[in-house]
Scaffold this motif. Structure first.
Motif, PDB file in Angstrom:
ATOM      1  N   GLU A  92      14.577 -49.156  -0.083  1.00 27.48           N
ATOM      2  CA  GLU A  92      15.411 -50.154   0.590  1.00 27.48           C
ATOM      3  C   GLU A  92      15.340 -50.043   2.112  1.00 27.48           C
ATOM      4  OE1 GLU A  92      19.320 -50.149  -1.259  1.00 27.48           O
ATOM      5  OE2 GLU A  92      18.504 -51.623  -2.668  1.00 27.48           O
ATOM      6  N   SER A 137      17.984 -45.670  -1.731  1.00 27.73           N
ATOM      7  CA  SER A 137      18.956 -46.597  -1.146  1.00 27.73           C
ATOM      8  C   SER A 137      18.850 -46.683   0.376  1.00 27.73           C
ATOM      9  CB  SER A 137      20.372 -46.178  -1.522  1.00 27.73           C
ATOM     10  OG  SER A 137      20.517 -46.224  -2.906  1.00 27.73           O
ATOM     11  N   LYS A 142      14.934 -45.928  -7.120  1.00 27.57           N
ATOM     12  CA  LYS A 142      15.371 -46.667  -5.941  1.00 27.57           C
ATOM     13  C   LYS A 142      15.782 -45.661  -4.877  1.00 27.57           C
ATOM     14  CE  LYS A 142      19.224 -49.554  -5.383  1.00 27.57           C
ATOM     15  NZ  LYS A 142      20.064 -50.582  -6.011  1.00 27.57           N
ATOM     16  N   SER A 194       9.323 -49.508  -8.109  1.00 27.74           N
ATOM     17  CA  SER A 194      10.389 -48.832  -7.367  1.00 27.74           C
ATOM     18  C   SER A 194      10.729 -49.575  -6.087  1.00 27.74           C
ATOM     19  CB  SER A 194      10.031 -47.376  -7.107  1.00 27.74           C
ATOM     20  OG  SER A 194       8.685 -47.256  -6.759  1.00 27.74           O
ATOM     21  N   HIS A 195      11.926 -49.302  -5.619  1.00 30.27           N
ATOM     22  CA  HIS A 195      12.480 -49.996  -4.461  1.00 30.27           C
ATOM     23  C   HIS A 195      12.756 -49.012  -3.345  1.00 30.27           C
ATOM     24  CE1 HIS A 195      14.047 -54.232  -4.841  1.00 30.27           C
ATOM     25  NE2 HIS A 195      13.269 -54.087  -5.885  1.00 30.27           N
ATOM     26  N   ASN A 251      18.580 -43.715  -9.091  1.00 34.40           N
ATOM     27  CA  ASN A 251      19.032 -44.340  -7.863  1.00 34.40           C
ATOM     28  C   ASN A 251      19.367 -43.240  -6.863  1.00 34.40           C
ATOM     29  OD1 ASN A 251      20.134 -45.774  -5.857  1.00 34.40           O
ATOM     30  ND2 ASN A 251      21.675 -46.833  -7.085  1.00 34.40           N
ATOM     31  N   SER A 261      20.794 -42.135  -3.864  1.00 35.45           N
ATOM     32  CA  SER A 261      21.688 -42.725  -2.858  1.00 35.45           C
ATOM     33  C   SER A 261      22.183 -41.688  -1.867  1.00 35.45           C
ATOM     34  CB  SER A 261      22.854 -43.418  -3.546  1.00 35.45           C
ATOM     35  OG  SER A 261      23.432 -42.530  -4.464  1.00 35.45           O
TER      36      SER A 261
END
Lengths: 391, 380
Positions: free
Chosen positions: A346, A363, A361, A343-344, A383, A385
């Motif tokens: 950010e 964001s 992710k 996983s990211h 994602n 976001s």
């Protein structure tokens, strides 16, 4: 019998859905859920078998088994790829009289009686694939033999206010069980069943066959078999276990068990406070993936955490557990959280009291925030976001 | 996929400048970048290109190598057909001659159904696509293709490595040695592609002429008599042939671009797993710009360093610009700068070890350093 005879073999029940883990088990059996950085939940039980010199292990699977089957493979990671014996995956199957899903824990064993018979064991060790603990089953077997028991159930003391979540054993001085209450409203004590049983196989066989004919039965060890055996006057003993043990049944307990790994001030006389993963004599094995070491970049700040290979950390990681190949960007903050593989997080994102499932992710600049007792979860491959803040 | 290729990894490399790092092990099994050993890179490069048959020519001190490589499973080389072979026995007294090793084990070459060979050593660390090189070799119709890299000698990294003199068509017309002048040179990576038939011819030719050095020397001496082609590799190469180059190459891993090239997602580097738990960072630790393997317990300060598996760094210990091999224990208050600790070294509380950033201090395997030996080893 050409080398198949065993004194004891293990059967791991790994087919449950674990629906209270919600997003974590949507596409994945509970025993295959990642845990503690580099492991999956079932690794603990499988490694216990290896470390207890038990080299015949049946794994009974049913719900979403693909990841679990891939993970176990032929058992190489746990040294269970043996010529005679080793690990056997046992899914539900059909036969000439039709076929069934596993209806309950006892039914699952009943349907695999032929498999057990191959090894003519004196004892059958029945385990769950969804508990976090390290334990030498040989010591429990020794206790079982000393007590000349028909059944030995491993037990652990739980806080009395939680006792109604468990099967509670009421015992005499010598650990003999005179009463067993499954999830009692008003528990008489705090000795909880860990769902680890050693049965004398010949005895158990009889009860399994009877139970299979009983149409009112749920075919469950805790609910049906154990009470029937008590009623039948069999000798049941409680084996007191003093180490760390956790049933990760809910999102909260899963998160807590991960946080428990980070305890820094466990008193030496309190082995139940935290799991020791660093004992070379009792390693927890898993099938590992080829990643380079973890990179802690300039400007990163990592404290009170557990991190594994393939991670690259540019931001702040505080009191968290990270799985393989996690990226934490610059100025991101990860606090009191469990981040699963690939996983990211950010740049500038904040993740607190949360579980980020694998491949997800968060964001840039987004906030994912839960609180103890109400952990925020970002599902697999999502994602995220926008902010996700649980009040 | 190079299904018609056989890989030969010759570990009879010159390791004299690696001092105690190769006292008990061949160059190929020097621990590097935390969780790897040098040979992992060439083995991974071979298998990533689809090579499934690899022979390793090992010198006699190969216990750690054999322990590491095992059946070849981590590289998927544990096979019924082909797979991995280690040759550390020969009919001759042990000497560093891969030609003799090959002669003694000619059967391996003759039995293999592969018609082509990639012949390489382990001290050039890179992530290279051998499929590309093979394509280039096969289209060129040369006897041999050698892989090289253009370098400017900015930092003496490739000292002593062979250099190729090329004509306009990238044919090798001469081979020299890199003595470190600041000019553009073509450094040979000691990787050769050729047909098995031609390799056998070379081995027999060597023996007939009483020239039993190494295969690479044979090629370099005879470029005039053969059609030798050169393939330019443009990626990162780390040459580990001395303590200082080993140190520099290790530290290259703290450069993110090099790190992501060498450990590319498409072509992973495989190694033997040793089931280490995750690494724990305690509340007192300060870690920055470091490459850290699993299984460590870190309570102290770590900066610009490469830490292998199972290392313990206690509270108030400082590890800076250093490379720590597996299972070392650095006790509280110890200070390490520009140091390489070989495996299982114990550094006592408050001991100070300081090397030079071009010439790090190397502590041998299993040594224990306490305050009493401090004065002797402290160099600035």
């Amino acid at each position: 019998m050409n080398g198949l005879k065993r004194e004891i073999i293990a059967m791991i029940l790994a087919g449950g859905q674990g629906s209270r883990l919600k997003e974590l088990t949507k596409a994945n059996a509970k025993p295959a859920v990642e845990f503690g950085g580099k492991y999956r939940i079932i690794d603990f039980t499988l490694s216990n078998c290896t470390n207890s010199s038990i080299d015949v292990v049946g794994v009974l699977t049913q719900y979403q088994p693909f990841t679990l089957h891939c993970h176990i493979g032929i058992g190489t990671a746990w040294d269970l790829d043996r010529t005679k014996g080793g690990v056997y995956i046992l899914p539900p199957h059909t036969n000439d009289s039709g076929g069934n899903w596993y209806k309950g824990t006892a039914d699952a064993i009943y349907q695999n009686m032929n498999f057990v018979e191959l090894f003519s064991p004196e004892y059958l060790l029945v385990l769950s694939g969804d508990h976090i603990y390290t334990m030498n089953y040989q010591e429990m077997l020794k206790f079982h033999k000393e007590k000349k028991a028909d059944v030995t159930i491993a037990c652990i003391e739980v806080p009395i206010q939680e006792a109604s979540r468990f099967g509670i054993m009421n015992t005499k001085e010598d650990n003999r069980i005179y009463e067993f209450e499954e999830k009692p409203k008003h528990p008489k004590n705090n000795l909880a069943s860990m769902g680890i049983y050693i049965f004398n196989w010949e005895k158990l066989k009889r009860y399994l066959k009877e139970d299979a004919k009983d149409e009112n039965s749920d075919h469950d060890f805790g609910k049906n078999i154990i009470p029937k055996m008590l009623k039948g006057g069999e000798k049941l003993f409680a084996y007191p276990f003093r180490g760390y043990w956790k049933d990760v049944g809910t999102v909260e307990s899963y998160w807590e068990a991960n946080m428990d790994l980070l305890n820094e001030s466990c008193p030496i006389d309190a082995p139940s406070c935290s799991l020791d993963l660093y004992n070379d004599e009792f390693k927890v094995y898993t099938s590992s993936i080829a990643y380079p070491p973890q990179y802690i970049a300039p400007g990163a700040n990592v404290k009170k955490s557990m991190i594994v290979e393939g991670c690259s950390i540019w931001g702040e990681v505080y009191h968290s557990v990270l799985s393989y190949n996690v990226y934490v960007g610059k100025n991101a903050k990860v606090i009191n959280s469990v981040i699963l593989s690939n996983s990211h997080i950010e740049e500038g994102a904040v993740v607190e009291n949360a579980i980020i499932c694998s491949g997800a992710k968060v964001s840039k600049g987004c906030i994912v925030k839960g609180k103890p007792g109400k952990i925020a979860v970002v599902p697999e491959n999502k994602n995220q976001s926008s902010n996700l803040i649980l009040e | 996929m190079l299904t018609n290729y056989l890989g030969i990894v010759s570990l009879t490399e010159n390791d004299s400048k690696l001092k105690s790092l190769t006292a008990t092990r061949p160059l190929g099994s020097i621990p590097i970048f935390g969780r790897y050993r040098a040979i992992d890179f060439v083995l991974s490069n071979l298998v990533n290109a689809g090579v499934t048959n690899v022979g390793i020519l090992a010198p006699t001190k190969s216990r750690s190598l054999i322990d590491h490589v095992g059946t070849g499973k981590p590289w998927d080389l544990n096979r019924k057909v082909d797979g991995l072979y280690i040759f550390n026995y020969s009919y001759d007294p042990p000497s560093i001659s891969d030609i003799k090793l090959l002669k003694s084990n000619m059967e391996f070459l003759l039995r293999s159904k592969k018609e082509m060979v990639i012949f390489t050593s382990s001290h050039m660390i890179c992530n290279i696509d051998f499929e590309e090189v093979a394509k280039y070799h096969e289209e060129s119709n040369a006897d041999i293709t050698v892989v090289y890299k253009k370098v400017t000698n900015e930092d003496d990294l490739f000292l002593d490595a062979p250099t190729l003199i090329l004509d306009q068509d990238s044919k090798v017309v001469g081979v020299g040695k890199n003595i470190g002048r600041r000019t553009l040179v073509n450094i040979s990576l000691d990787m050769f592609l050729l047909s098995k038939e031609f390799l056998i011819e070379c081995i027999l030719g060597c023996l007939e002429n009483g020239n039993c050095g190494s295969f690479r020397d044979f090629v370099y001496k005879n470029v005039q008599n053969m059609n030798v082609n050169a393939y330019e590799f443009k990626g990162y190469v780390g040459c580990i042939n001395s303590i200082s180059s080993y140190f520099k190459v290790s530290m290259d891993m703290l450069n993110v671009d090099i790190q992501s090239e060498l450990f590319s997602k498409e072509r992973p580097i495989y190694t033997k797993s040793n089931d280490s738990p995750p690494t724990r960072y305690f509340s007192t630790c300060e870690v920055e710009n470091s490459f850290i393997s699993n299984g460590c317990l870190i309570e102290g300060k770590v900066k610009n360093s490469i830490i292998s598996r199972g290392v313990v760094i206690e509270k108030d210990a400082v590890v800076e610009n250093s490379i720590i091999f597996p299972k070392c224990i650095i006790k509280s208050g110890a200070v390490l700068k520009n140091v390489i600790l070989d495996k299982n070294v114990v550094i006592d509380s408050n001991a100070t070890l300081i090397g030079h950033n071009k010439n790090p201090l190397v502590m041998e395997k299993h040594s224990e350093v306490d305050l009493s030996v401090l004065k002797e080893v402290k160099r600035v």
